[in-house]
Design an enzyme around this catalytic site. Structure first.
Site, PDB file in Angstrom:
ATOM      1  N   GLU A  28       9.651  -4.404   9.690  1.00 51.51           N
ATOM      2  CA  GLU A  28      10.262  -3.054   9.097  1.00 51.51           C
ATOM      3  C   GLU A  28      10.783  -1.915  10.065  1.00 51.51           C
ATOM      4  O   GLU A  28      10.094  -1.972  11.186  1.00 51.51           O
ATOM      5  CB  GLU A  28       8.963  -2.055   8.496  1.00 51.51           C
ATOM      6  CG  GLU A  28       9.273  -0.939   7.720  1.00 51.51           C
ATOM      7  CD  GLU A  28       8.276  -0.466   6.817  1.00 51.51           C
ATOM      8  OE1 GLU A  28       7.166  -0.986   6.774  1.00 51.51           O
ATOM      9  OE2 GLU A  28       8.351   0.716   6.181  1.00 51.51           O
ATOM     10  N   LYS A  72      -1.224  -9.481   2.963  1.00 54.14           N
ATOM     11  CA  LYS A  72      -0.284  -8.845   3.798  1.00 54.14           C
ATOM     12  C   LYS A  72      -1.272  -8.381   4.846  1.00 54.14           C
ATOM     13  O   LYS A  72      -2.036  -7.312   4.419  1.00 54.14           O
ATOM     14  CB  LYS A  72       0.804  -8.270   3.469  1.00 54.14           C
ATOM     15  CG  LYS A  72       1.849  -7.604   4.786  1.00 54.14           C
ATOM     16  CD  LYS A  72       3.295  -7.434   4.211  1.00 54.14           C
ATOM     17  CE  LYS A  72       3.315  -6.184   3.454  1.00 54.14           C
ATOM     18  NZ  LYS A  72       2.923  -4.734   4.428  1.00 54.14           N
ATOM     19  N   ASP A 105      -1.355  -6.115  -0.186  1.00 56.25           N
ATOM     20  CA  ASP A 105      -1.366  -5.477   1.274  1.00 56.25           C
ATOM     21  C   ASP A 105      -2.998  -5.305   1.334  1.00 56.25           C
ATOM     22  O   ASP A 105      -3.534  -4.847   0.407  1.00 56.25           O
ATOM     23  CB  ASP A 105      -0.812  -3.829   1.296  1.00 56.25           C
ATOM     24  CG  ASP A 105       0.355  -4.116   2.106  1.00 56.25           C
ATOM     25  OD1 ASP A 105       0.371  -4.620   3.254  1.00 56.25           O
ATOM     26  OD2 ASP A 105       1.135  -2.969   1.832  1.00 56.25           O
ATOM     27  N   GLU A 136      -0.986  -5.865   8.495  1.00 56.46           N
ATOM     28  CA  GLU A 136      -0.061  -4.955   9.488  1.00 56.46           C
ATOM     29  C   GLU A 136      -0.665  -5.306  10.804  1.00 56.46           C
ATOM     30  O   GLU A 136      -1.774  -5.303  11.188  1.00 56.46           O
ATOM     31  CB  GLU A 136      -0.334  -3.507   9.136  1.00 56.46           C
ATOM     32  CG  GLU A 136       0.520  -3.099   7.874  1.00 56.46           C
ATOM     33  CD  GLU A 136       0.583  -1.711   7.802  1.00 56.46           C
ATOM     34  OE1 GLU A 136       0.361  -1.049   8.649  1.00 56.46           O
ATOM     35  OE2 GLU A 136       1.277  -1.177   6.897  1.00 56.46           O
ATOM     36  N   ASP A 187       0.532  -1.308  -0.087  1.00 53.27           N
ATOM     37  CA  ASP A 187       0.194   0.085   0.026  1.00 53.27           C
ATOM     38  C   ASP A 187       0.814   1.206   0.052  1.00 53.27           C
ATOM     39  O   ASP A 187       0.339   2.509  -0.059  1.00 53.27           O
ATOM     40  CB  ASP A 187      -1.162   0.023   1.212  1.00 53.27           C
ATOM     41  CG  ASP A 187      -0.307  -0.250   2.586  1.00 53.27           C
ATOM     42  OD1 ASP A 187       0.893  -0.019   2.473  1.00 53.27           O
ATOM     43  OD2 ASP A 187      -1.234  -0.154   3.508  1.00 53.27           O
TER      44      ASP A 187
HETATM   45  O1  KIV Z   1       3.635  -1.125   1.502  1.00 53.60           O
HETATM   46  C1  KIV Z   1       4.706  -1.645   1.685  1.00 53.60           C
HETATM   47  O2  KIV Z   1       5.450  -1.268   0.181  1.00 53.60           O
HETATM   48  C2  KIV Z   1       5.212  -2.491   2.310  1.00 53.60           C
HETATM   49  C3  KIV Z   1       6.839  -2.467   2.425  1.00 53.60           C
HETATM   50  C4  KIV Z   1       7.396  -1.427   2.699  1.00 53.60           C
HETATM   51  C5  KIV Z   1       6.924  -3.902   3.350  1.00 53.60           C
HETATM   52  O3  KIV Z   1       4.639  -2.675   3.332  1.00 53.60           O
END
Ligand code: KIV
Length: 279
Positions: free
Chosen positions: A192, A122, A92, A124, A53
């Site tokens: 991260e 993914k 994401d 968070e 994202d």
């Molecule tokens: O959104 C993204 O690009 C990420 C990476 C920085 C891992 O979550």
């Protein structure tokens, strides 16, 4: 000319990344947002593509990831999957897509996989609610990658884009969250902006691969945001970043050369011009 043996062209499955960890093979991941660049990554043999994202900042021009929607992710992830048909693509779940309710998250994750052809989502965070949501998605057959440390969707709660997990208590909480995400069924975790020694401890403690960004050399893999890695964004200079190309400079020189050629009349030349009598 030496014949280069073709790479196996089957898309890996989520458990294959655990085998890479067990065999000590570093996992090289890049973000991507469009079909053209995805084709380059696919051809180069990247191990995994993340449609992050970060789309919000690096493509859509927002100053955070918060405005990105599920529909934005689906549009860009579909393009990436079409451009990289041999690569494992993770997408994401954007801001609030994983926070309203488990049912809502399940619906969004299902849409993402069904409408894009991506292999995983993914999510968070590592608090009990995030962990329960991961468990629910995994039970429904959706591979999930966790994301700990700096979680940009919580930038306002964290007080900015800064290193996480410093100090004994913060490090303990992060390690516990990583273990909880593994127990809930995540196939890997992104870490991260955390101190190198903590990232190493987490990588050694988990059986699933840990993919670092700003987390030092002792993770099982690395991820970078593609425009940052290729030098498209010269104003962004965090300590953890290495630029592997100067696409900003190349693009600028190319655009300047085009402007000059149009203005001095050297483009288009006869070789770019169709005759009246040939096909
Ligand atoms: O959104 C993204 O690009 C990420 C990476 C920085 C891992 O979550």
């Amino acid at each position: 000319m030496t014949e280069i043996p073709a790479r196996p062209r089957t898309v890996p499955r989520a458990p294959d990344f655990r085998v890479m960890k067990e065999e000590g093979r570093p996992i090289a991941v890049l973000t991507c947002y469009d079909a053209l660049m995805a084709g380059i990554l696919d051809g180069a043999g990247v191990d995994m593509i993340l449609v992050g994202d970060s789309l919000g900042q690096v493509v859509l021009g927002h100053d955070s990831t918060l405005p990105v929607t599920v529909d934005d992710m689906i549009r860009h992830a579909g393009a990436v999957v079409r451009g990289a048909p041999h690569t494992f693509v993770v997408v994401d779940l954007p801001f609030m897509a994983a926070r309203v309710s488990e049912e809502d998250t399940l619906r969004s994750a299902g849409r993402i996989l069904r409408e894009t052809g991506a292999r995983a989502v993914k999510l968070e965070g590592g608090d009990p609610r995030a962990v329960a949501t991961v468990r629910r998605l995994v039970e429904a057959g959706i591979p999930v990658q966790g994301h700990l440390g700096l979680t940009p969707q919580s930038v306002h709660t964290l007080g900015g884009y800064r290193v996480q997990g410093r100090g004994e208590e913060a490090a303990r909480v992060l390690l516990e969250s990583a273990r909880a995400l593994e127990d809930a069924g995540c196939f890997s975790v992104v870490l991260e902006l955390v101190p190198g020694p903590l990232a190493r401890e987490v990588s050694e403690a988990l059986r699933i691969p840990v993919i670092g960004i700003g987390a030092g050399a002792h993770c099982d893999g690395q991820v970078l945001v593609l425009p940052d890695a290729l030098g498209l964004n010269p104003g962004f200079t965090p300590r953890f970043l290495r630029r592997f190309a100067d696409l900003h400079g190349e693009a600028l020189r190319g655009v300047e050369a085009y402007l000059e050629a149009v203005r001095d009349g050297s483009f288009p030349g006869p070789e770019h011009t169709f005759d009246a009598d040939s096909g």
